[in-house]
Write a protein that holds these residues in place. Structure first.
Motif, PDB file in Angstrom:
ATOM      1  N   GLU A  76       0.834  -1.208   0.000  1.00  0.00           N
ATOM      2  CA  GLU A  76       0.000   0.000   0.000  1.00  0.00           C
ATOM      3  C   GLU A  76       0.869   1.260   0.000  1.00  0.00           C
ATOM      4  N   ILE A  77       1.901   1.287   0.827  1.00  0.00           N
ATOM      5  CA  ILE A  77       2.805   2.431   0.895  1.00  0.00           C
ATOM      6  C   ILE A  77       3.554   2.585  -0.418  1.00  0.00           C
ATOM      7  N   ARG A  78       3.996   1.483  -0.988  1.00  0.00           N
ATOM      8  CA  ARG A  78       4.735   1.545  -2.263  1.00  0.00           C
ATOM      9  C   ARG A  78       3.851   2.080  -3.393  1.00  0.00           C
ATOM     10  N   VAL A  79       2.611   1.653  -3.431  1.00  0.00           N
ATOM     11  CA  VAL A  79       1.689   2.146  -4.468  1.00  0.00           C
ATOM     12  C   VAL A  79       1.401   3.628  -4.245  1.00  0.00           C
ATOM     13  N   TYR A  80       1.214   4.026  -3.009  1.00  0.00           N
ATOM     14  CA  TYR A  80       0.979   5.437  -2.697  1.00  0.00           C
ATOM     15  C   TYR A  80       2.152   6.289  -3.198  1.00  0.00           C
ATOM     16  N   GLN A  81       3.368   5.846  -2.932  1.00  0.00           N
ATOM     17  CA  GLN A  81       4.548   6.586  -3.393  1.00  0.00           C
ATOM     18  C   GLN A  81       4.623   6.582  -4.921  1.00  0.00           C
ATOM     19  N   ALA A  82       4.285   5.454  -5.530  1.00  0.00           N
ATOM     20  CA  ALA A  82       4.307   5.367  -6.994  1.00  0.00           C
ATOM     21  C   ALA A  82       3.332   6.369  -7.609  1.00  0.00           C
ATOM     22  N   LYS A  83       2.179   6.550  -6.998  1.00  0.00           N
ATOM     23  CA  LYS A  83       1.214   7.526  -7.517  1.00  0.00           C
ATOM     24  C   LYS A  83       1.816   8.926  -7.538  1.00  0.00           C
ATOM     25  N   THR A  84       2.587   9.245  -6.520  1.00  0.00           N
ATOM     26  CA  THR A  84       3.251  10.555  -6.477  1.00  0.00           C
ATOM     27  C   THR A  84       4.285  10.652  -7.590  1.00  0.00           C
ATOM     28  N   LEU A  85       5.088   9.612  -7.760  1.00  0.00           N
ATOM     29  CA  LEU A  85       6.136   9.637  -8.785  1.00  0.00           C
ATOM     30  C   LEU A  85       5.576   9.613 -10.200  1.00  0.00           C
ATOM     31  N   LEU A  86       4.403   9.017 -10.371  1.00  0.00           N
ATOM     32  CA  LEU A  86       3.790   8.970 -11.703  1.00  0.00           C
ATOM     33  C   LEU A  86       3.383  10.356 -12.207  1.00  0.00           C
ATOM     34  N   LEU A  87       3.323  11.320 -11.318  1.00  0.00           N
ATOM     35  CA  LEU A  87       3.000  12.687 -11.735  1.00  0.00           C
ATOM     36  C   LEU A  87       4.136  13.315 -12.546  1.00  0.00           C
ATOM     37  N   ASN A  88       5.325  12.758 -12.439  1.00  0.00           N
ATOM     38  CA  ASN A  88       6.476  13.259 -13.192  1.00  0.00           C
ATOM     39  C   ASN A  88       6.625  12.439 -14.473  1.00  0.00           C
ATOM     40  N   PRO A  89       6.261  12.997 -15.631  1.00  0.00           N
ATOM     41  CA  PRO A  89       6.302  12.233 -16.880  1.00  0.00           C
ATOM     42  C   PRO A  89       7.728  11.899 -17.348  1.00  0.00           C
ATOM     43  N   ALA A  90       8.734  12.510 -16.744  1.00  0.00           N
ATOM     44  CA  ALA A  90      10.119  12.240 -17.142  1.00  0.00           C
ATOM     45  C   ALA A  90      10.591  10.859 -16.684  1.00  0.00           C
ATOM     46  N   TRP A  91       9.940  10.289 -15.683  1.00  0.00           N
ATOM     47  CA  TRP A  91      10.367   8.989 -15.174  1.00  0.00           C
ATOM     48  C   TRP A  91       9.598   7.862 -15.840  1.00  0.00           C
ATOM     49  N   SER A  92      10.335   6.842 -16.242  1.00  0.00           N
ATOM     50  CA  SER A  92       9.690   5.682 -16.860  1.00  0.00           C
ATOM     51  C   SER A  92       9.023   4.838 -15.775  1.00  0.00           C
ATOM     52  N   LEU A  93       8.124   3.980 -16.195  1.00  0.00           N
ATOM     53  CA  LEU A  93       7.456   3.098 -15.247  1.00  0.00           C
ATOM     54  C   LEU A  93       8.461   2.162 -14.582  1.00  0.00           C
ATOM     55  N   THR A  94       9.477   1.740 -15.317  1.00  0.00           N
ATOM     56  CA  THR A  94      10.510   0.872 -14.752  1.00  0.00           C
ATOM     57  C   THR A  94      11.286   1.596 -13.655  1.00  0.00           C
ATOM     58  N   GLU A  95      11.626   2.861 -13.888  1.00  0.00           N
ATOM     59  CA  GLU A  95      12.334   3.644 -12.863  1.00  0.00           C
ATOM     60  C   GLU A  95      11.465   3.811 -11.617  1.00  0.00           C
ATOM     61  N   ILE A  96      10.205   4.104 -11.814  1.00  0.00           N
ATOM     62  CA  ILE A  96       9.283   4.296 -10.693  1.00  0.00           C
ATOM     63  C   ILE A  96       9.137   2.992  -9.906  1.00  0.00           C
ATOM     64  N   ALA A  97       8.985   1.888 -10.618  1.00  0.00           N
ATOM     65  CA  ALA A  97       8.871   0.588  -9.952  1.00  0.00           C
ATOM     66  C   ALA A  97      10.088   0.338  -9.068  1.00  0.00           C
ATOM     67  N   GLY A  98      11.278   0.584  -9.595  1.00  0.00           N
ATOM     68  CA  GLY A  98      12.506   0.377  -8.833  1.00  0.00           C
ATOM     69  C   GLY A  98      12.614   1.293  -7.629  1.00  0.00           C
ATOM     70  N   ARG A  99      12.248   2.560  -7.800  1.00  0.00           N
ATOM     71  CA  ARG A  99      12.306   3.525  -6.693  1.00  0.00           C
ATOM     72  C   ARG A  99      11.323   3.183  -5.581  1.00  0.00           C
ATOM     73  N   CYS A 100      10.284   2.442  -5.917  1.00  0.00           N
ATOM     74  CA  CYS A 100       9.261   2.097  -4.933  1.00  0.00           C
ATOM     75  C   CYS A 100       9.428   0.685  -4.368  1.00  0.00           C
ATOM     76  N   GLY A 101      10.530   0.039  -4.696  1.00  0.00           N
ATOM     77  CA  GLY A 101      10.826  -1.258  -4.104  1.00  0.00           C
ATOM     78  C   GLY A 101      10.260  -2.463  -4.826  1.00  0.00           C
ATOM     79  N   PHE A 102       9.762  -2.272  -6.039  1.00  0.00           N
ATOM     80  CA  PHE A 102       9.257  -3.403  -6.824  1.00  0.00           C
ATOM     81  C   PHE A 102      10.399  -3.926  -7.695  1.00  0.00           C
ATOM     82  N   HIS A 103      10.565  -5.249  -7.720  1.00  0.00           N
ATOM     83  CA  HIS A 103      11.682  -5.838  -8.460  1.00  0.00           C
ATOM     84  C   HIS A 103      11.380  -6.049  -9.929  1.00  0.00           C
ATOM     85  N   SER A 104      10.123  -6.034 -10.294  1.00  0.00           N
ATOM     86  CA  SER A 104       9.792  -6.220 -11.700  1.00  0.00           C
ATOM     87  C   SER A 104       8.638  -5.300 -12.076  1.00  0.00           C
TER      88      SER A 104
END
Length: 144
Positions: free
Chosen positions: A74-102
């Motif tokens: 839940e915390i990781r998804v919440y943080q991902a929602k914040t990072l998704l607001l920045n279109p410069a970051w790819s989904l792969t980068e966001i996943a990694g920054r939020c602790g998801f391995h894939s």
């Protein structure tokens, strides 16, 4: 009788103030929030709060209604929602920054929590959230 009940609740990790968040759960949540991007284990979180894994898992579930790792996701998804607001970051980068391995696990988890994929969420925020933010800032600039 009330004092005994409060004392027993505190002994179990519950809170005496009736909030349902005892010191064990509060400490675990605080640790998760600070370290969500790391590869967390139940043992690491339990060690941090000074309890055994089974005890932490049981108290956390009883007090919050969710497992420790449901809360981590839940915390990781919440943080991902914040990072998704920045279109410069790819989904792969966001996943990694939020602790998801894939990316696939990130997408599946995100969809379970948000009822849309990360890319759908990003498109949604671009069309719904950003225009409101832009119009609010343009209103501010007109006032000046």
């Amino acid at each position: 009788a009330v004092a005994r009940r409060i004392g027993r609740q505190s002994d179990r990790g519950g809170s005496a103030d009736g909030t349902g968040r005892g010191p064990i759960v509060s400490a675990a949540k605080e640790y998760v929030i600070k370290h969500f991007s790391k590869d967390l284990t139940l043992g690491e979180i339990a060690w941090h709060v000074g309890k055994g894994e089974e005890h932490l898992a049981r108290v956390f579930k009883r007090e919050t209604g969710q497992s420790v790792f449901e809360y981590v996701r839940e915390i990781r998804v919440y943080q991902a929602k914040t990072l998704l607001l920045n279109p410069a970051w790819s989904l792969t980068e966001i996943a990694g920054r939020c602790g998801f391995h894939s990316l696939s696990f990130f997408s599946r988890t995100f969809r379970q929590h948000s009822a849309m994929s990360p890319s759908q969420y990003r498109r949604h925020t671009e069309t719904v959230v950003r225009p409101h933010v832009s119009s609010a800032s343009s209103l501010e600039s007109r006032k000046r």
